[in-house]
Scaffold this active site. Structure first.
Site, mmCIF file in Angstrom:
data_model
loop_
_atom_site.group_PDB
_atom_site.id
_atom_site.type_symbol
_atom_site.label_atom_id
_atom_site.label_comp_id
_atom_site.label_asym_id
_atom_site.label_seq_id
_atom_site.Cartn_x
_atom_site.Cartn_y
_atom_site.Cartn_z
ATOM 1 N N ASN A 118 0.847 -1.191 0.000
ATOM 2 C CA ASN A 118 0.000 0.000 0.000
ATOM 3 C C ASN A 118 0.891 1.253 0.000
ATOM 4 O O ASN A 118 1.529 1.560 1.003
ATOM 5 C CB ASN A 118 -0.907 -0.015 1.246
ATOM 6 N N PHE A 119 0.920 1.939 -1.129
ATOM 7 C CA PHE A 119 1.781 3.126 -1.252
ATOM 8 C C PHE A 119 1.207 4.312 -0.473
ATOM 9 O O PHE A 119 1.902 5.294 -0.252
ATOM 10 C CB PHE A 119 1.919 3.536 -2.730
ATOM 11 N N LYS A 120 -0.078 4.213 -0.101
ATOM 12 C CA LYS A 120 -0.761 5.322 0.578
ATOM 13 C C LYS A 120 -0.478 6.614 -0.200
ATOM 14 O O LYS A 120 -0.581 6.586 -1.455
ATOM 15 C CB LYS A 120 -0.325 5.401 2.042
ATOM 16 N N ILE A 131 -0.951 0.416 12.892
ATOM 17 C CA ILE A 131 -0.621 0.873 11.536
ATOM 18 C C ILE A 131 0.444 1.967 11.592
ATOM 19 O O ILE A 131 0.359 2.884 12.394
ATOM 20 C CB ILE A 131 -1.886 1.394 10.812
ATOM 21 N N GLY A 141 2.333 -2.744 10.659
ATOM 22 C CA GLY A 141 3.647 -2.958 11.252
ATOM 23 C C GLY A 141 4.433 -4.111 10.670
ATOM 24 O O GLY A 141 5.513 -4.445 11.169
ATOM 25 N N HIS A 187 -10.372 1.026 4.443
ATOM 26 C CA HIS A 187 -9.104 1.115 5.165
ATOM 27 C C HIS A 187 -9.274 2.057 6.361
ATOM 28 O O HIS A 187 -10.063 3.015 6.300
ATOM 29 C CB HIS A 187 -8.005 1.621 4.230
ATOM 30 N N GLU A 204 -6.571 -5.177 10.247
ATOM 31 C CA GLU A 204 -5.509 -4.181 10.496
ATOM 32 C C GLU A 204 -5.878 -3.343 11.724
ATOM 33 O O GLU A 204 -6.622 -2.365 11.618
ATOM 34 C CB GLU A 204 -5.378 -3.244 9.294
HETATM 35 O O1 G3P Z 1 -2.884 -1.181 4.181
HETATM 36 C C1 G3P Z 1 -1.740 -1.573 4.864
HETATM 37 C C2 G3P Z 1 -1.265 -0.508 5.767
HETATM 38 O O2 G3P Z 1 -2.309 0.113 6.473
HETATM 39 C C3 G3P Z 1 -0.233 -1.041 6.743
HETATM 40 O O3 G3P Z 1 0.564 0.036 7.088
HETATM 41 O O4 G3P Z 1 2.714 1.106 7.487
HETATM 42 O O5 G3P Z 1 1.714 -0.431 9.227
HETATM 43 O O6 G3P Z 1 2.639 -1.383 7.091
HETATM 44 P P1 G3P Z 1 1.984 -0.191 7.771
#
Ligand code: G3P
Length: 218
Positions: free
Chosen positions: A8-10, A144, A179, A91, A139
């Site tokens: 997810n590049f966000k 996150i 994470g 999300h 999630e």
């Molecule tokens: O959609 C996946 C994302 O929300 C996870 O974020 O930075 O905790 O890997 P991260």
């Protein structure tokens, strides 16, 4: 069915605008026979990545509208037309009220877009499992963006989520994210019964994303 690695590049600056295609192209050279790699780039970069790479591309969000007079919305029909294969939905950073989410999942199915509906709690998982998306991504919001992986923080809740979804709808596969930062996290997620993981900052912000991803998939 290969396990999924959804990147997810966000809207991270390292993967937005002109940098998005570069980071996506780095993935092309990563050997990953065991996994299906999917990227979820920002809306402004999604078509270029879908057209210029052979990577499977998902949207980060889709709205419940068809094509038509809907300013500022994202339609499943148009995503399909530009080569997008699926979408994240609900999300933590882009929540969708359940009535709309129901309509969106249906519209995505009609347009043969794969659906990954995110859920932050067990009670939310129970609600979204009823919508029969292709995947549910557990999630926990508080993890996150952090460096404690969801597989380390509370593995039992992942096992519980997998069991609950299987009871409600065995066709729906469970993913987990938040994470995730090592190949151990990926292996642990699969051992706990999920069909893959979603990864955000640890990939996008890696000094060498290609090397990071290659090591994740060993
Ligand atoms: O959609 C996946 C994302 O929300 C996870 O974020 O930075 O905790 O890997 P991260």
């Amino acid at each position: 069915m290969k396990p999924l690695i959804i990147l997810n590049f966000k809207l991270y600056k390292e993967a937005a605008g002109k940098k998005a295609l570069d980071i996506a192209r780095q993935i092309r050279n990563v050997k990953h026979e065991k996994y299906e790699i999917i990227v979820a780039p920002s809306l402004c970069t999604i078509q270029e990545i879908a057209e210029k790479t052979n990577i499977t591309v998902f949207a980060q969000h889709t709205d419940y509208v068809p094509l038509g007079a809907h300013t500022g919305k994202i339609s499943a029909e148009e995503l399909k037309q530009i080569g997008v294969k699926g979408t994240l939905l609900n999300h933590s950073e882009r929540k969708i009220p359940l009535p709309y989410l129901t309509q969106i999942v249906e519209r995505c199915k009609k347009n043969k877009l794969r659906t990954v509906v995110c859920a932050s709690t067990i009670s939310e998982i129970k609600k979204v499992a009823e919508l029969s998306p292709d995947y549910i991504a557990y999630e926990p919001k508080e993890l996150i963006g952090g460096n404690i992986s969801v597989t380390e923080a509370d593995p039992d809740i992942i096992v519980k989520a997998v069991g609950i979804v299987h009871q409600i709808n065995p066709k729906v596969k469970v993913l987990c994210g938040a994470g995730i930062h090592s190949k151990e996290d990926v292996g642990h997620a699969l051992l706990l019964g999920t069909h893959g993981v979603l990864i955000g900052h640890s990939f996008v912000k890696a000094r060498d994303p290609k090397k990071f991803l290659q090591e994740m998939l060993l």
